[in-house]
Each structure stands twice: as C-alpha cells, then as structure tokens.
Motif scaffolding. Structure first.
Motif, PDB file in Angstrom:
ATOM      1  N   PRO A  30       0.794  -1.233   0.000  1.00  0.00           N
ATOM      2  CA  PRO A  30       0.000   0.000   0.000  1.00  0.00           C
ATOM      3  C   PRO A  30       0.829   1.289   0.000  1.00  0.00           C
ATOM      4  O   PRO A  30       0.554   2.198  -0.771  1.00  0.00           O
ATOM      5  CB  PRO A  30      -0.845  -0.117   1.271  1.00  0.00           C
TER       6      PRO A  30
ATOM      7  N   THR B  53       1.206   4.085  -3.032  1.00  0.00           N
ATOM      8  CA  THR B  53       0.820   5.480  -2.836  1.00  0.00           C
ATOM      9  C   THR B  53       1.996   6.392  -3.132  1.00  0.00           C
ATOM     10  O   THR B  53       1.819   7.493  -3.645  1.00  0.00           O
ATOM     11  CB  THR B  53       0.311   5.716  -1.406  1.00  0.00           C
TER      12      THR B  53
ATOM     13  N   LYS C 130      -3.720  -5.102   4.925  1.00  0.00           N
ATOM     14  CA  LYS C 130      -3.523  -4.818   3.495  1.00  0.00           C
ATOM     15  C   LYS C 130      -2.455  -5.708   2.869  1.00  0.00           C
ATOM     16  O   LYS C 130      -1.943  -5.406   1.785  1.00  0.00           O
ATOM     17  CB  LYS C 130      -3.165  -3.339   3.316  1.00  0.00           C
TER      18      LYS C 130
ATOM     19  N   HIS D 243      -2.825  -6.938  -0.653  1.00  0.00           N
ATOM     20  CA  HIS D 243      -2.339  -5.977  -1.647  1.00  0.00           C
ATOM     21  C   HIS D 243      -0.842  -6.183  -1.894  1.00  0.00           C
ATOM     22  O   HIS D 243      -0.384  -6.248  -3.036  1.00  0.00           O
ATOM     23  CB  HIS D 243      -2.632  -4.556  -1.156  1.00  0.00           C
TER      24      HIS D 243
ATOM     25  N   THR E 173      -7.995   3.990   7.231  1.00  0.00           N
ATOM     26  CA  THR E 173      -9.026   3.028   6.840  1.00  0.00           C
ATOM     27  C   THR E 173     -10.306   3.363   7.618  1.00  0.00           C
ATOM     28  O   THR E 173     -10.288   4.110   8.589  1.00  0.00           O
ATOM     29  CB  THR E 173      -8.603   1.586   7.140  1.00  0.00           C
TER      30      THR E 173
ATOM     31  N   VAL F  23     -11.246   1.479  -6.943  1.00  0.00           N
ATOM     32  CA  VAL F  23      -9.962   1.655  -6.270  1.00  0.00           C
ATOM     33  C   VAL F  23      -8.972   0.582  -6.739  1.00  0.00           C
ATOM     34  O   VAL F  23      -7.794   0.861  -6.966  1.00  0.00           O
ATOM     35  CB  VAL F  23     -10.132   1.605  -4.732  1.00  0.00           C
TER      36      VAL F  23
ATOM     37  N   GLN G  22      -5.339   0.984  -8.257  1.00  0.00           N
ATOM     38  CA  GLN G  22      -4.181   0.329  -7.637  1.00  0.00           C
ATOM     39  C   GLN G  22      -3.379  -0.459  -8.676  1.00  0.00           C
ATOM     40  O   GLN G  22      -2.167  -0.307  -8.782  1.00  0.00           O
ATOM     41  CB  GLN G  22      -4.626  -0.621  -6.512  1.00  0.00           C
TER      42      GLN G  22
ATOM     43  N   TYR H 146     -10.889  -3.745  -4.050  1.00  0.00           N
ATOM     44  CA  TYR H 146     -10.369  -2.812  -3.042  1.00  0.00           C
ATOM     45  C   TYR H 146     -11.466  -1.863  -2.600  1.00  0.00           C
ATOM     46  O   TYR H 146     -12.098  -1.211  -3.431  1.00  0.00           O
ATOM     47  CB  TYR H 146      -9.188  -2.019  -3.610  1.00  0.00           C
TER      48      TYR H 146
ATOM     49  N   ASP I   4     -11.292   2.653   1.059  1.00  0.00           N
ATOM     50  CA  ASP I   4     -10.114   3.024   1.855  1.00  0.00           C
ATOM     51  C   ASP I   4      -8.920   2.133   1.524  1.00  0.00           C
ATOM     52  O   ASP I   4      -7.999   1.997   2.319  1.00  0.00           O
ATOM     53  CB  ASP I   4     -10.441   2.954   3.344  1.00  0.00           C
ATOM     54  N   LYS I   5      -8.964   1.493   0.358  1.00  0.00           N
ATOM     55  CA  LYS I   5      -7.856   0.693  -0.171  1.00  0.00           C
ATOM     56  C   LYS I   5      -7.620  -0.609   0.597  1.00  0.00           C
ATOM     57  O   LYS I   5      -6.526  -1.159   0.550  1.00  0.00           O
ATOM     58  CB  LYS I   5      -6.560   1.496  -0.224  1.00  0.00           C
TER      59      LYS I   5
END
Lengths: 565, 578
Positions: A66, A70, A126, A129, B282, B441, B445, B541, B544-545
């Motif tokens: 993440p 970003t 996360k 991800h 989040t 999202v 990403q 996603y 808030d990812k």
C-alpha cells in the motif's frame, strides 16, 4: 537446459570460497557438481576473468504494497522521465526511478545480479495488496515482514500479561497473511499516533492506554520469536528514528534483548541503522554515533544490522513511522502522505532531497559507510539503502564502489559539507572491502540472517541456482583505483541466472521469470476457542470479518512455506 | 414561454443505482432516471405540475424529462440522476482533467409539450444506433434439483465502494434467493443477478447483432483490437483485480490507452494527491475514533447506504461508541438525505467549495476573513465549523463527486487535503474519498503498480505515459482520437457526455458485460461474462484501499466465462495477429 559456468573467480563466502577459479554446474534449477553436467549437452558459459557470485539478496527494500503504491501515485514526476519500453515476448514495460512500477523493480534487480528482495513492512489488513504486487514483480524471489508492534489485539493480550495468547496470535497473524517475519517500527508509535501524538517516543516511555513501553514490546516479541524458532529475528526500526542523539536509544534497544540470546545467537536485527546512529542534541550539533553502535555490534554477537545508506539526490521516504514522516514534512514542505490502518499501523510518505553541501546529509552519508567499515564481523552488517528512503536500490553498485575504494570516497569528500565531514569519522578510515566482503554483505549474510542459507546465498551443491556473473577481472582491475569500473560492472551483470535459467545477458533482460514467495508456516494447531475470541475482537475492532482476513494460498503465484517450530 | 435559469447538478440516485441491474431498457429505469428534481417554488414559478414535462437546455444540448418535486428545499438548483438523459445536457469539457463537468452547469428549464424520448429513441435518433433487434434472452430456470438451500456468510457485496463483507446470502438451485444485511442496492444486484443477462456472444453484421459462438466473437474482438492504431480500453471498476491485470497487459501489447472510470469520478482526487499528498485512514479508524464526521459533497444515504451505520456516523466504535459521541456535519449545495441526520448543515453556493475550504484553512489559523460571507456561507458559521474541527479529537472529511465534478475539480480536493493536513497541527484529521464502484480503487491500484499512473495510461509509445487532459477516455472520445474500443464492466454510452458517445459509436467497439448495457447494445462485438462477486471470485479494493476477496456464490450461466478468462483468450488471439 543444464549450464556449466567455467573458470570464473568464484566468491561464495558460505562455502568459504574466496576468488578461487572453479566451475559451477547447474541442473534442474539447482547447483550440482560440475562433473555431473555434460558440456556437450549443456550451455557452457566461459567465465574466465569474470567474477561469479550467488545472486544478490536485499533484506530491506520497500518495493510492494500500500505505501509503495501510494508513493508511486504521489510522484508522477518520477515516472515521467524514467521508463522502460515493452519488448514483445521478452519483457513488460514500466516507469519510475525512485518508486519503480512492479515489473521494472524486478528487471532492475535482475540487471544488477540480484535475485531476491524483502518487502520489510506490510500492514496485515492490506497484506493481500502486498502479495498482489509481489506477484507482479518478476525475476526475483520475495517475501514480506509483517507490522505487528502497534497491533491492538496483540497489545491487549500483552498488557494483560496473557503471553500464551500473545504468542499464538503472532502465529495466527503470520499464517493468515502469508508473511515471513515480525517487523517492529518505532515500536508502539502507531497507537499514540491515533491521537496525533507519539513523536520522539523513547524506549522506556509508557504507551497510552496500555501502560506498557516499547521495551516491553521489543523483548516480548523477541522472546516469542525465539520460542517459535522463526527463520529471521525480530526486525526492528528503533524508536526515535531520525532524531539527534538517538544512538543512545539504539544502544538501549540492542541491549534490551541481550539477556535473551542463547549461546550468542543473533536475536535482534536493527534495520537502516544509519538513521538511528546520530549523536548530538540538535540538528546544529549533530554528530556521528556510528562508533558507539559499531562498538556494541562488534562486542555483542546477538545483534545484526543493515546500514540504510543514503545517496545524494532525490529519495522518497516512506515508513510506518508516521509521526517522523509528519515531522519530516515540516522540513521538506512539499508533499506529505499520511495513512493509518485500523488497529495495526500508520505510515507516512514524504519525497525528500539529500544535498551534498548540507551538514546533516553529509553526516548521514558518512554514517552508513562508517557502520560497515568499522565492523569486525560483516556477517552481521548488511548493505541496504532502505529503498527508496536513503536512495533507490539501483545505487548499490555505487555504494559497493565506495566501500571498496578509499580513493572514491575521497573524491566525493571534496563536494561535501566540510563541517559535516569534521563531525564524521569516515575520512579517517582507510579500510577497503574486498570482493569477498561484498559477497558477504550482499549475498551470504542476508541469506544467513533470513535463515535460508541452506539453499540461498551460496553456490554449493544443492543450492538454488541463482547466480550473478560480473565482468570484473580481479587480477587485472585495481579495485581501489578503478572504482568507476566497479560501479559500472555491478550495475549491469554479465549474466544473471535465476532458478537455473539465464534471465540477463550483457546487462539486458533476455527472459522473464517469476520467482517464489516465501512465507512461514507452523506445525502447531491454533486453539479453536481462541479463534472464537478473535472473531469477537474482530467484530469489535475491525471493519472486515475474521474469515475474510485470511489470505488464501491460491491468491499467490508461487508460494513456498518455510516450516518453523 | 416562461423559463427559469437554474444550476444543474447531476449524480447518483437510488433508482438509478438499482436500475443498473434490472436493465436500462425497463420502464422502472425510465421512470426513475428520465427526470429532473426541482424545488417546489421553482416548479410553481414554471407553472408545471409535479410529473409534468420540462425541457432542460444547456449550452451543450437539450432534453425533455419529467419534473419531480423535490422533498427538500433547494431553490435555484435542479438535480438529474446520471444516465442517458443527463448525458445530453452536461458539459463535456474536461479542462485538462479528463473529467467532464457534471455538476454546477447553467441550465434553462422550460415547460414543454414535447415527448420524453425513451432509451431506444435516444440511441436511434441521437446516436444513430439500430436497436430494433436487442436480443431478448431469458435465463432458463433450470431443473429444480433440490429444494435444499445453503447460506453463505461473510459475503462481500460487489456494489459500491463500501464492500460490506458481512452479507448472508441464501442460495437454492444455483440462485440467490435471499440476501440479509445488505442495503437495497446490494441486495438488488444479487437478487436480480439473473435478469437482463447477455447469454450469447454477438457480432454486428450489416448493422445487426448476430449470435455467434465464443470462439468467433473472441477472434473478431482480437481482429478489431490488433488492427487498431490507437485503441481505448475503458471501464474496469466493476470487475476483479485479476481481470484488470490482464487488461493492462492487453493494453500494453496493442499500444492502447488503459483508462478506468475514475476519470469520471475521482480522477481529480488522484490529481490532487499528485499535487499535495494526502492524509487518510481506513474506515475502521473512523468507526473507532472519529468524534467529528464531515460529509462534503457526498450523499452516502443514497449512494453508499450502509456507510453511516457500518463505518461512520452511527457505527459502534471503541472510543466513539455511538452517534451521541460524534458530531456530524454535512456540506452540500442542497439539503440531501444525509443532511437530515447532521448536527450542522452548511449550504455552499454551487461551484464555490474551493473558497469554503480556503476560508476554513484561514479560520483555523486565526486569520481575519474580511468578507461577511464566503461561498454563500456566513463567516460566523465558518468560524463555528473551524472551531469544531480544531477541538475534535479525531476528525474526518468524507468527500464525494460534489467536489470532483464541479468547477475547480482537482483544485477543490487539493485545498481540502491541505485543510486536513493543516488540521494535524492541532489535532488528528483525515480525509477519505467516497469511491463509487466496488472496485474502482482496485483499478487505480493495479494501474499504479503496473504503470506508475492511476488512470488514463497511454501505451502508444511502448511505455506508460499519462496526461489526463489528453490521454483520458473522455478527451480521447470527445476529440474522436481513438479508432477502436474495448469496454469492460462499464456503460459509457449511458454515462459519458453526448459528444463522447457520438464518437464512440462511430468506431468498432468490443464490450464485455454480463448484462445488456446501452454500450453492449451499440457494440460491434458483445461477449457475455460472469458476474464478478456473484458467479466468480476475485479481489476488490474498498474505498479506503483495503483489499477484500469476493466470493463465488453460484455457477455462471452455461458457457459463460469470467472477464479474466475472456480477456486472456482475446490476448492470446491478439498475439497471433500482431
């Protein structure tokens, strides 16, 4: 196809091979005795006058997940000027110098002869991800470290003194997220940052509302880490990172686990130690604290570290140390990214520029090199730039050249802040590392510290066939004088062999492969009653359910477990 | 004839959202979307009765729709749900952002006797698409194998960016028969998942969609894409990360443009992040901590119905235990449903959010604001809000399309992010965008980690480039720059500005969709796919990812594959041709 790498100068520290001319055989993705390979059937690589090493291993590099993504998002300017074109049937395209896209990350590592990299900070919620990005990172093996220091559920149990549940849940979090080791970042700070506090948190400060200290967190995790026989030690980003005078906190952090070490085994890894080795009381009287740190590490076998070397120019700082990034934003005054993950972690991203004439930056630059050159045991000092915090990983060749050549260092000194140099010890150090030393700090030692040195980081029979060949003839090149050659040749491997396949030739990608993702797995079963309790906690604390938190194995391209316990 | 000059706002509505699942050619959709909501006084001034017809005229076009009396007062402002009717009057210009202007458009409203055009008329008369032959397909009931049902729990809802993952779905005979815990949008999607389906691939021949087998459709699709000089690959917010990853690979291979629907939702937010950074968390952080919640330019009660109960205003958290522990503020140009639950409602003048954010930044720093009113808001009120912000322990601003689509676009968000960043000097503050589609999202990403850019990525030179005023789907279509398109999981014909649609329907279009979207109806090749999150799994996603796994609940209709599988087939076929 079998490979036979003939007559290279082999540097394989795990097997004690120091520049001897040897043949290396490769079959089925593994290193085999060269006599087993039939040269008429195999592809023969003439490595006469070349250096042969195991593939490089990066133990700390922010390449996926993440905050990295970003970082990419925040820096379109980085991606505009740096790119690689798509080549049909050979490789994908990509952009970015400091925060490269995933494909480019893999290609750049491979071109330097690196074959494995560790994403060192992923928030559990996360981590799916992170794995999706690692899956899209070609050429290298990978794994990730899990952020656990500010985990609400773990700290609940820890503060209640329920160490059994604390321990079991560490197992559960690592298994649920398919990650590899425990990462502690400014231990406990994300709890305070929930209310915007926590900057400068020291190892013996109490953390509200738990009434425990970072020291409690570090020692408890360390103890459990040892009990569980995890392949890597706790991986610690110390409290008070980036604050003048912090070397004392770092010393305290290292000492905090010394009594736990059994038989002098390494039980704590201090990451990007450069950022935690500052003496002085303010930015004006900053000094290098590397001597004290190095002294402790030299005298205590239970500590390892990686240096977190900076290089001058742009960098993108990103860390789960959120208050520090917020403070840094006040210095840089450009962009600040701050993010928090419920019950787990917080992070920050600030693009930054290290300047040669800057007093502070000069000292920082010196410290990383000092930490390495003052070390008496390079098996516990690893080369990193904390990519992309200190510099992108593509600067490793430059840093290798600096470590190998005093001449090169002196060349750079001319451009640095004189006041900064006066506060550093680097100018007084004559030591120049050898190729064998370099093979230790970039290959053998990281493999050993990750606990995978039985099959990675060496060229003995049975090891994974990850090999780098560099066009360096140590008998012809004067490594100290011809430092630019060192830099060039390490930038572009003559050959990179990954899993027995030639993937880079003459510094260019010739074949795309996808490596393995390593995760730890435990033999012990998790108590069902605890899971029920956990489900309740999840309902209370989280916004997703326990069952959806568990990352399924099939979500990861090539997953391989390392069993512990 | 008496006309009225108003400010037109377009956006999502509940019936527009539900209509997506039952089909856009249905009566319900027509009745829910071919409307304009007017203030009672405005309606009276026009001399039109509720339900009467009005003509909406803007600089960009005109359309006749039904007038509805708004339940709340918002004199001077008219609202239209997004859809083919609104598309005809919105401002297609993106002003370098990629985002057309969908809110705050000057419009003239007139009473009229003209007929309200139906969907077919719009497609045929305005866009010149022959639609007489929309194939009617019914998914057979199948044999009743058993009456036993099973309940699948912890299902993640694949409707909006909330991705609520606590749904209980009852399945019997391979059908979703009951959905518990979901909002009306989420359950509508699941319960109507079998309706309006495309069950066979189609290829347009002599202007008519002809049923073909999958292999021929894939072949035709590959030919179109492989032969294009500058194809556009658009959509991607209603499918899985797995499919999006193949989509990027395909775009790269054919040197096309890869763009996702954030170009018409939160693209400006991304541009703001590129300028200023961000400060966010989040949703669990909000649930557990936030004692001040500001909804700015968003209306979650209509667009994200469970957001308030699950994550924000009414959520039960660790520190903020209930609604009583939180202060709620709504900032909007009209009093929305969400505004009803607020402690403080601030009515901002359309197109002046930037000014308001700036005034707030000044107020929290204690600067003097000379003017008595900013953005139509009394300075006292601004000071009051600033005081609330500074004295909150954990504050959050949720912001929506009311900021991204109006004048200023990304600059509005940039100022709002800086406001949140500034507030961290005094307290804890975060800002979270209210993302619409369940995986928009995810599209951002994947696009970012594979190319470095979150949307509008151009592969024409063999590597990713990004220039939103030029390489965005909207601009490329507005300008007629692309010569073929692949549309996945999106309906640009219904939602893009008319100018873009006119150009889109002129070029060969390949559409992958589970349902008969208007774009599918207008396409050259239509390939049906399984519904992600219902018939196939994958990752999505949340706004808030947070990545969440979607579940497969039922089998897809016979012979129907996932987006990912179909895209792989197209990619393989393209590789043979190019």
């Amino acid at each position: 196809m079998d490979l036979l790498i003939k007559n290279g100068f082999v540097y394989d520290p795990i097997n004690g091979v120091n520049g001897e001319v040897l043949d290396i055989g490769v079959r089925g993705g593994k290193i085999v005795d060269p006599s087993e390979v039939d040269p008429r059937e195999a592809k023969v690589i003439d490595a006469r006058g070349k250096v042969v090493m195991p593939g490089g291993i990066d133990i700390h590099t922010h390449i996926a997940g993440p905050k990295v993504n970003t970082g990419r998002l925040m820096m379109p300017s980085d991606h505009y000027f740096s790119f690689m074109k798509f080549e049909k049937g050979v490789h994908r395209s990509g952009t970015g110098k400091y925060t490269p896209s995933t494909f480019l990350t893999g290609y750049r590592y491979a071109r330097m002869g690196w074959t494995m990299a560790v994403e060192p900070a992923t928030p559990p919620l996360k981590t799916l991800h992170t794995h999706e990005e690692l899956d899209d990172t070609p050429m290298i093996d990978k794994l990730c470290f899990l952020l656990l220091d500010s985990n609400r559920i773990l700290l609940d149990y820890l503060s209640q003194g329920d160490l059994d549940r604390f321990r079991t849940l560490i197992v559960w979090f690592l298994e649920a997220t398919k990650s590899y080791a425990v990462k502690l970042v400014d231990p406990g700070v994300a709890i305070s940052w929930s209310w915007g506090r926590g900057y400068g948190l020291d190892i013996d400060d109490e953390i509200e509302p738990y009434g425990i200290t970072p020291r409690d967190i570090i020692t408890s995790f360390c103890r459990v880490n040892q009990e569980l026989k995890l392949p890597h030690t706790i991986h610690v980003h110390c409290n008070r990172l980036g604050i003048p005078g912090n070397y004392e906190t770092t010393l305290k952090t290292m000492k905090s686990t010394s009594h736990l070490s059994v038989g002098g085994e390494v039980n704590i890894h201090i990451t990007h130690a450069q950022y935690n080795s500052y003496s002085g009381e303010s930015w004006f009287d900053l000094g290098s604290g590397s001597e004290e740190i190095a002294k402790y590490v030299n005298n205590h076998a239970h500590v390892s570290l990686d240096i977190g070397q900076i290089d001058f120019g742009t960098a993108i700082t990103m860390t789960a140390d959120a208050p520090f990034e917020y403070a840094l934003f006040h210095l840089s005054r450009w962009k600040w990214g701050g993010a928090e993950v419920e019950n787990e972690a917080a992070s920050g991203i600030v693009p930054f520029k290290y300047r040669k004439r800057n007093f502070v930056n000069t000292i920082q630059w010196c410290i990383g090199l000092e930490l390495t050159l003052l070390s008496k045991d390079l098996w516990r000092v690893i080369l990193t730039t904390d990519h992309p915090n200190g510099a992108p990983f593509t600067r490793y060749p430059k840093i290798i050249a600096l470590l190998m050549s005093k001449n090169y260092r002196e060349e750079i000194f001319k451009k640095l802040s004189r006041r900064g140099l006066k506060k550093s010890i680097l100018p007084s150090i004559d030591r120049e590392l050898t190729l064998y030393d370099i093979a230790i700090i970039t290959r053998a030692a990281p493999a050993r510290l990750l606990g995978i040195d039985n099959f990675k980081g060496h060229l003995g029979v049975g090891a994974d066939a990850d090999v780098a060949i560099y066009d360096i003839d140590p008998e012809k090149i004067d490594l100290s004088r011809d430092y630019m050659k060192i830099k060039e040749r390490f930038s572009r491997a003559l050959y990179t062999i990954k899993g027995g396949e030639i993937v880079v030739k003459g510094g260019e990608i010739v074949k795309e492969v996808y490596g393995t993702t390593y995760a730890v797995k435990f033999r012990e079963e998790i108590d069902k009653s605890l899971l029920k309790e956990l489900e309740e906690k999840f309902r209370e604390y989280y916004t997703i359910s326990l069952s959806n938190y568990w990352i399924p194995e099939e979500g990861i391209r090539h997953l391989r477990y390392i069993y512990c316990g | 004839m008496a006309g009225l000059n108003l400010v037109l706002v377009t956006g999502r509505s509940l019936s527009q959202g539900e209509g997506l699942d039952i089909g856009k050619t249905t009566k319900d959709y027509f009745e829910g979307v071919a409307i304009i909501e007017l203030d009672g006084e405005d309606l009276e001034a026009l001399g039109v009765v509720e339900g009467g017809k009005v003509k909406v005229e803007t600089e960009y076009g005109s359309i006749v729709v039904r007038a509805i009396k708004s339940r709340r007062k918002h004199k001077g402002i008219a609202f239209m749900p997004m859809g083919p009717w609104a598309s005809l009057v919105i401002d297609p210009n993106t002003y370098g952002s990629g985002m057309p202007t969908l809110k705050g458009i000057k419009a003239r409203i007139l009473p009229t006797d003209e007929k309200i055009p139906g969907i077919k008329e719009i497609l045929e008369r305005i866009y010149n698409i022959r639609v007489k032959e929309i194939p009617k397909e019914t998914l057979s009931e199948g044999e009743s194998v058993s009456t036993a049902s099973r309940v699948i729990d912890n299902v993640a809802c694949s409707f909006c960016g909330c991705l609520c993952d606590d749904l209980e779905v009852e399945v019997r005979n391979n059908r979703v028969v009951k959905v518990r815990k979901a909002c009306s949008l989420g359950s509508s999607k699941l319960l109507h998942s079998r309706e309006n389906r495309i069950l066979n691939p189609y290829v347009r021949e002599n202007g008519v969609l002809v049923r073909v087998d999958l292999r021929s459709a894939v072949k035709k699709a590959a030919e179109i894409l492989a032969n294009a000089k500058y194809p556009l690959l658009y959509g991607w917010s209603n499918t899985s990360v797995e499919a999006i990853r193949v989509g990027v690979e395909l775009a790269e291979y054919i040197g096309g443009v890869f763009d996702n629907t954030s170009v018409i939702c939160h693209g400006p937010t991304i541009q703001a992040v590129q300028e200023a950074g961000f400060v966010t968390s989040t949703l669990g952080k909000v649930k557990n901590y936030a004692d001040l919640i500001i909804y700015w330019g968003c209306n979650p009660l209509n667009a994200h119905p469970r957001h308030l109960a699950r994550y924000s205003a009414f959520a039960k958290g660790i520190y903020a235990k209930s609604r009583r522990d939180r202060k709620i503020v709504v900032i909007d140009v009209r009093e929305t449903d969400t505004a009803k639950v607020a402690d403080l409602f601030i009515k901002v003048k359309p197109n002046s959010d930037y000014e308001l954010a700036t005034a707030l930044r000044m107020a929290i720093r204690g600067y003097d604001i000379e003017s008595g009113k900013v953005a139509g808001v009394n300075v006292e009120k601004i000071r009051e809000l600033a005081e609330m912000m500074v004295s909150a322990k954990f504050g959050v601003i949720f912001y929506g399309l009311g900021l991204t689509m109006t004048q200023g676009k990304g600059r509005n968000i940039e100022e709002l992010i800086r406001l949140a960043q500034d507030l961290n000097e005094w307290t804890k503050f975060v800002a979270i965008p209210m993302r619409g589609h369940y995986n928009v999202v995810g599209a951002n990403q994947v696009s970012t980690w594979t190319t470095g850019y979150a949307f509008s990525v151009d592969f024409r030179r063999g590597y990713p480039r990004y220039n939103p005023g030029v390489t965005s789907a909207t601009d490329l279509l507005n300008n007629g720059d692309v010569d073929a398109a692949l549309i996945v999981a999106s309906d640009p014909v219904a939602h893009m500005p008319a100018k873009a649609v006119e150009n889109l329907v002129k070029i060969p279009v390949v559409t992958l969709d589970p349902k008969w979207s208007l774009t599918a109806v207008a396409s050259t090749v239509v390939i049906p796919v399984a519904m992600t999150g219902v018939e196939v799994g994958g990752t999505a996603y949340r706004m808030d990812k947070v990545p969440i796994r979607l579940k497969k609940l039922v089998e897809p209709p016979p012979g129907i594959l996932s987006d990912e599988d179909v895209l792989r087939m197209i990619l393989e076929e393209v590789k043979k041709l190019r």
